[in-house]
Design an enzyme around this catalytic site. Structure first.
Site, mmCIF file in Angstrom:
data_model
loop_
_atom_site.group_PDB
_atom_site.id
_atom_site.type_symbol
_atom_site.label_atom_id
_atom_site.label_comp_id
_atom_site.label_asym_id
_atom_site.label_seq_id
_atom_site.Cartn_x
_atom_site.Cartn_y
_atom_site.Cartn_z
ATOM 1 N N SER A 119 -42.274 -23.524 11.376
ATOM 2 C CA SER A 119 -43.073 -22.340 11.147
ATOM 3 C C SER A 119 -42.610 -21.494 13.022
ATOM 4 O O SER A 119 -41.910 -21.985 13.905
ATOM 5 C CB SER A 119 -43.638 -22.233 11.065
ATOM 6 O OG SER A 119 -44.151 -20.614 10.788
ATOM 7 N N ASP B 31 -36.844 -17.463 2.212
ATOM 8 C CA ASP B 31 -38.413 -17.391 3.096
ATOM 9 C C ASP B 31 -37.557 -16.385 4.161
ATOM 10 O O ASP B 31 -36.931 -15.846 4.681
ATOM 11 C CB ASP B 31 -38.133 -18.465 4.557
ATOM 12 C CG ASP B 31 -39.070 -18.640 5.990
ATOM 13 O OD1 ASP B 31 -39.357 -18.328 5.910
ATOM 14 O OD2 ASP B 31 -39.409 -20.062 5.358
ATOM 15 N N HIS C 63 -41.673 -19.637 2.579
ATOM 16 C CA HIS C 63 -41.484 -20.535 3.469
ATOM 17 C C HIS C 63 -43.086 -21.186 3.579
ATOM 18 O O HIS C 63 -44.142 -21.473 3.241
ATOM 19 C CB HIS C 63 -42.434 -19.349 4.421
ATOM 20 C CG HIS C 63 -42.912 -19.992 5.290
ATOM 21 N ND1 HIS C 63 -41.837 -19.824 7.095
ATOM 22 C CD2 HIS C 63 -44.276 -19.800 6.414
ATOM 23 C CE1 HIS C 63 -42.028 -19.727 8.259
ATOM 24 N NE2 HIS C 63 -43.776 -20.114 7.674
#
Length: 345
Positions: free
Chosen positions: A172, A269, A299
């Site tokens: 991330s 995502d 995600h």
């Protein structure tokens, strides 16, 4: 919009449970409270995993705490080093950058993941505890990561590491910082990297992905959260024309000369489009790049829905790549200046 329309049915129950736990989505409006809550959750999870792993016999890993000198008078950078005990030979090492939208998290939050990586690859893993935005906007987080990287390379012999096999990686926002770190390492030419491991990386402050069934705004990391995180890092200037590639890797104009890259992202995502676009640009720049897109995955699904078939595939693919790259013929790193080794404990 049905947020679950295109999500893998096996991954949906864990997503619903996550959304119930956080009240629908992470609320970044009260960062101190959210940070405190996350620290409590991480502490509880770490204690539970250590209890479950406790067994007689020698420990599989040693975990030590260090402090790398900060850059240009900045504070020292805490680094947590995981090292398998099965060998005394110099080990390859992954410098790991945690996620959290640039505003959340610490080096301890991925304890279970990093223990597993160190054992399964095997390799040493160094988790960097960089300063968070908005209190410390760009370039502070990146400079902390670079300070940790330079320290690792400079003190490799004393730490039992192989300075010719250093990788950077993260998930991330950590993946975004790792991508920026690879750019900075290329340009400063002090440490040459074996590869960059970018897991659903946060790369583009322009927030370009269109909303739709394949990319719902309300799943795990929302578009609103994305704006908040980028504005925190960039002092309210997210999307500005002058954003540097060292702040948002997607803005870098030149990608040639970067180390091999691995990019993994779910098809549901928010970062899908920017991750595919970055992988394409890397390939066109002559950078050996592997891109994996996981159908029906959102995600952070590998941690939220750990144990599912999709999460197992993600983990196996990730570990296989890192194992292959770190066991390959090592690349020669440029020597760093002498850096004092300081143990925090």
């Amino acid at each position: 919009m049905d947020d679950y329309a295109n999500i893998d049915p096996e991954l949906a129950p864990a997503l619903r449970a996550f959304q119930l736990q956080v009240g629908g989505a992470l609320d970044l409006s009260d960062l101190p409270a959210l940070r405190a809550g996350m620290l409590q959750m991480v502490a509880a999870a770490t204690e539970a995993s250590r209890g479950a792993a406790a067994r007689p016999g020698p420990a599989a890993l040693t975990v030590t705490e260090w402090v790398a000198p900060g850059a240009d008078g900045a504070p020292g950078v805490p680094v947590r080093l995981y090292r398998p005990t099965a060998t005394s030979a110099p080990l390859p090492v992954l410098l790991w950058v945690h996620g959290g939208g640039f505003v959340l998290g610490d080096a301890a939050q991925d304890d279970g993941l990093l223990r597993a990586l160190a054992e399964q690859v095997p390799c040493a893993v160094a988790a960097v505890d960089y300063r968070l935005a908005p209190e410390h906007p760009h370039p502070a987080p990146l400079e902390d990561c670079y300070a940790a990287l330079r320290w690792l390379a400079g003190q490799a012999a004393g730490l039992g590491l192989d300075p010719e096999r250093i990788a950077v990686g993260g998930a991330s926002a950590g993946g975004g910082l790792a991508a920026c770190l690879a750019l900075l390492a290329r340009d400063r030419a002090e440490v040459r990297l074996a590869c960059q491991l970018l897991l659903y990386p946060m790369l583009d402050d322009r927030n370009t992905a269109p909303a739709g069934p394949d990319c719902p705004d309300t799943v795990v990391w929302t578009r609103e959260n994305n704006h908040t995180g980028w504005n925190a890092l960039l002092s309210g200037r997210a999307g500005a024309a002058e954003t540097s590639g060292y702040a948002a890797a997607a803005r870098a104009e030149r990608l040639a000369g970067l180390p091999p890259a691995y990019i993994a992202v779910g098809a549901c995502d928010l970062f899908l489009d920017e991750d595919i676009a970055y992988a394409r640009r890397l390939l066109h720049a002559g950078v050996a790049t592997e891109l994996r897109v996981y159908a029906g995955a959102y995600h952070g699904f590998d941690s939220i829905a750990g144990g599912t078939a999709a999460a197992r595939r993600f983990i196996e693919d990730r570990d296989s790549y890192l194992r292959r790259m770190l066991r390959a013929e090592p690349v020669r790193a440029r020597p760093c200046a002498d850096i004092p080794l300081e143990n925090k404990c």
